[in-house]
Design an enzyme around this catalytic site. Structure first.
Site, short mmCIF file in Angstrom:
data_model
loop_
_atom_site.label_atom_id
_atom_site.label_comp_id
_atom_site.label_asym_id
_atom_site.label_seq_id
_atom_site.Cartn_x
_atom_site.Cartn_y
_atom_site.Cartn_z
N ASN A 131 4.82 -2.45 -0.26
CA ASN A 131 6.20 -2.49 -0.30
C ASN A 131 6.29 -1.31 0.85
OD1 ASN A 131 5.44 -0.52 -2.10
ND2 ASN A 131 7.37 -0.16 -2.87
N HIS A 139 2.69 2.13 6.61
CA HIS A 139 2.10 3.46 7.29
C HIS A 139 1.67 2.68 8.77
CE1 HIS A 139 1.11 5.89 3.63
NE2 HIS A 139 2.42 5.76 3.81
N ARG A 157 1.63 -3.47 -20.77
CA ARG A 157 0.51 -3.95 -21.11
C ARG A 157 0.19 -5.45 -21.09
NH1 ARG A 157 2.04 0.11 -24.30
NH2 ARG A 157 2.25 -1.38 -25.92
N ASP A 199 9.82 15.29 18.90
CA ASP A 199 10.29 14.85 20.21
C ASP A 199 11.53 14.07 20.31
OD1 ASP A 199 8.16 13.36 18.77
OD2 ASP A 199 8.81 11.77 20.52
N ASP A 237 8.58 6.96 4.90
CA ASP A 237 8.62 6.77 6.55
C ASP A 237 8.71 7.97 7.20
OD1 ASP A 237 9.26 3.92 5.99
OD2 ASP A 237 11.05 4.44 5.30
#
Length: 426
Positions: free
Chosen positions: A41, A44, A147, A336, A16
């Site tokens: 999961n 962006h 596998r 900011d 994040d």
């Protein structure tokens, strides 16, 4: 060594950090963007002329129609999620996204993976919960390692897929029955796979020839990871980690690109820190400062909406992350957010059982670590309109330079807002 044009963007905190925003910036002139690990999961967030989008499995370069976007072999893919994301983009922007391809080796998240993920997390004691998003990521990677997995390319071979599912389904149903969950038939899963094949089959490819040609011809390639090193399955806060490697090493494995070809590594870090999920988090705050960081920064998970844990910048962990990833440039995001803080703290070391640590120790010691802080004066000015280094307040520049020294890595990019133009390049 050949001259290449490959860059990787990695998280140097818990995830994040604002990687989507940085990838979106670089992707404006990238030939290929490759998502190299993880699943849906984590999200962006990308803000551009088309709107605001939370991307979970789609690479952040999809808004550049000239960019080829690859969901690499190191990922785990839920095609239902991918379908929903593409539909959401279409509805919000009117764009028809057709520049996404999936490596045939990428493993598929099946319905039973999601069911088992939630059941396993619910069985853990409250103090042992990993904080999984219950999207099936861990169980899918478990099957990959054992596998037992189903890969994207398997959808094209009906006979082979049928045999794989006939072998898998009894085993998975036993696990589901243990938790009292519904079971699946081979026929149900074959029908689901057939639906996925019809929608995405033309976009499932062997990416190696494409990627190799791009590397060797000097095309611009951007590698996009998910989460950050503190959630890495080897080098993070195990077991409170994801099931793959968000590091630059994972980028090589998951993207079909050799290590020598990656010549720029951008490590993304917030000007403070956040974490979603369980595990140690040395600079976490539990007071009004945490609430202010959360509200001003909008610190809620892009995937789950969960409020993020918030705290001050941990320079010890960030220095570790820069070293482990071979970071060449740091992108510092959300400067900011700190504009109204009179005092700002940075962790420069830990005390653990009466002993001073200048480096990041393993998880159990992190659980007992107490941060040692250095305090900085806040700049108490609006930085969101700054577009150059010289326009930043002097105290803001002093803060950046202090972090740069503590991380032993140049801070090349400074984000003062979510929009593309709100990125200062030093």
């Amino acid at each position: 060594m050949k001259k290449t044009n490959v860059s990787a963007v990695v998280g140097v905190q818990y995830g994040d950090e604002g990687k989507g925003r940085i990838v979106d910036y670089f992707a404006q002139d990238a030939d290929i963007v490759i998502r190299y690990q993880g699943g849906d999961n984590a999200g962006h967030t990308v803000i551009n002329d088309n709107g605001k989008f939370a991307l979970h499995i789609l690479p952040s370069g999809i808004f550049n129609p000239d960019t080829m976007n690859i969901v690499g072999a190191g990922t785990v893919v839920n095609f239902d999620t991918m379908h929903s994301e593409l539909e959401n983009i279409r509805e919000k922007s009117g764009l028809e996204i057709d520049n996404v391809f999936i490596d045939s080796r990428a493993h598929l998240i099946m319905p039973y993976h999601c069911d088992l993920d939630g059941a396993e997390e619910s069985k853990r004691a409250s103090g042992d919960k990993i904080g999984t998003t219950k999207r099936g990521i861990g169980p899918c990677y478990t099957d990959k390692a054992a596998r037992f997995g189903i890969r994207a390319g398997d959808l094209r071979n009906t006979e082979f897929l049928q045999k794989r599912l006939e072998m898998l389904v009894p085993k998975k149903n036993r696990e589901l029955e243990y938790y009292g969950l519904k079971t699946y038939t081979v026929e149900d899963l074959m029908a689901l796979c057939d639906k996925w094949l019809k929608e995405f089959g033309d976009h499932i490819i062997d990416t190696v020839p494409v990627v190799r040609e791009a590397v060797e011809s000097g095309k611009k390639i951007l590698l996009e990871g998910q989460l950050g090193i503190m959630r890495d399955n080897d080098w993070g806060i195990y077991p409170y980690t994801t099931s793959s490697n968000p590091t630059v090493g994972g980028a090589c494995n998951g993207s079909a690109i050799p290590a020598w070809a990656i010549q720029k590594v951008v490590g993304v870090a917030k000007a403070y820190s956040t974490s979603v999920g369980g595990g140690p988090y040395m600079t976490e705050l539990f007071d009004e400062t945490a609430d202010r960081l959360r509200e001003i920064g909008g610190e809620y998970g892009a995937t789950t909406g969960r409020p993020r844990r918030c705290g001050w910048f941990d320079a010890v962990a960030a220095d570790y992350a820069c070293y482990m990833n071979g970071v060449t440039d740091v992108a510092l995001t959300k400067m900011d957010v700190l504009d109204t803080f009179e005092k700002i703290k940075v962790c420069t070391g830990y005390m653990i059982d009466g002993e001073y640590y200048s480096y990041l120790p393993e998880t159990l010691l992190q659980e007992r670590a107490k941060p040692i802080y250095e305090e900085f004066d806040g700049w108490m000015e609006d930085t969101s309109k700054c577009r150059t280094w010289d326009e930043l307040p002097e105290k803001a520049k002093a803060y950046v330079l202090a972090l740069e020294k503590l991380m032993n890595t140049k801070i090349t990019y400074i984000s003062v807002g979510p929009k593309r133009e709100q990125l200062i390049v030093r």
